[in-house]
Design an enzyme around this catalytic site. Sequence first.
Site, mmCIF file in Angstrom:
data_model
loop_
_atom_site.group_PDB
_atom_site.id
_atom_site.type_symbol
_atom_site.label_atom_id
_atom_site.label_comp_id
_atom_site.label_asym_id
_atom_site.label_seq_id
_atom_site.Cartn_x
_atom_site.Cartn_y
_atom_site.Cartn_z
ATOM 1 C CB SER A 107 -0.960 -0.061 1.191
ATOM 2 O OG SER A 107 -1.993 0.878 1.062
ATOM 3 C CG ASP A 245 -6.045 -4.033 -3.555
ATOM 4 O OD1 ASP A 245 -6.264 -3.015 -2.868
ATOM 5 O OD2 ASP A 245 -5.026 -4.730 -3.440
ATOM 6 C CG HIS A 272 -5.528 -2.756 0.565
ATOM 7 N ND1 HIS A 272 -4.878 -2.415 -0.604
ATOM 8 C CD2 HIS A 272 -4.956 -1.984 1.530
ATOM 9 C CE1 HIS A 272 -3.979 -1.481 -0.352
ATOM 10 N NE2 HIS A 272 -3.990 -1.211 0.932
#
Length: 296
Positions: A107, A245, A272
Site C-alpha cells: 500500500s 482491491d 487489499h
Amino acid sequence: MWREIVADERVEVEVDGFTVVAYLFGTGDETVFCLNGGPGLPSDYLRDAHSCLVDHGYRVVAFDQLGTGASDRPEDAGLWTIGRYVEETETVRRRLGLGRVHLLGHSWGGWLAIDYALKYRENLKTLILEDTVADMPHLVSELERLRAALGSETVAMMQKHEAAGTIDHPEYLAAITILNYRHVCRLPEWPAPVRRSLDDWNMGPYVTMQGPNEFLYTGNLKDWNRIPDLPGLDVPVLITVGEHDELTPACAMRMKNALPNAELRVFRNSSHMPFYENPQDYYAALTDFLARHRSS
C-alpha cells in the site's frame, strides 16, 4: 502461513535525532525488508503477515515508521513527506547492516518502496509491490469508479459531505465502512494484527500525506506519479493485488506495463490484504518469486 511470532531482536535506530524501532526475525542470508502501509500505521499487520518467511530460511525485518507504533511520534507536519521516509528507510537498512535486500512494500509502503528503489537501486535484490500504485491521479479515478458502485444517490451524499467538511457524519461514515469491507479486507472478522495497527493509527501523517480516509485523496501525495520513471528500474519486480482491491488491478497493470522486468499476480476472493484473505495462493506466489531470485 501467517502467525504471530515474537521478534528475535528489537532494535532502536536513531534517525535524524528521533528513535525508530525495528523488528528482526530469523538469521537467513537473504533479507526481506518490509515497508508497511498507512501512512501512520504501526508495522504490526504487515510484520505478523510476513515473519513466517523465516520458515523458508529468510531473515525478515520490519520497522515502525517515524510517528507510528513504538517509534517516536513528533507532531511536526513538515516531517510527513515521502522523501524524508525514503531517507529513513535507507538509514534503517544501513544501520542494521542489511546489505542488499528483497524490498517488500504494501500500500503506502509500496509508494515508499518505489521512490526508494528509484534512488537506491543498488541496494535491492528484488522489489515486491503489494496492493499498491505508482500513479495517484489514476488511482483517484479508480476510486471514483468503486464509489460509483454504491449508487448515484450515495455518491452525491458523499460528495455533499466532502464539500461541506462534514465527513464525520454517520451516513458518510457508513458509506466508507461499506467500501472498507468491500475493498480493504473482505473477512467478516479482521485479524488481530490488523486491528492492532488500526487501533493505533496516527492520523497526523495519514491526513497530511494521503487524506481523511481510504477513498478521498487530499494530501501532499495526491499528484504523485512515478510511471514515467519506472522503465529505468530493471530490478526483478513482483506485483500482487487482490481482485477486489481498493488499489485496483488496473493500477497494478499500469505498473507492470511500465516496468521492464515485472510479473503480476491477481488473487481471487481478496481485496487489499491477500496475505490474510487468501493466504494459500498469496504465500505460494511470494515464496516462488523469492526462491527464483535467491543469490547463488
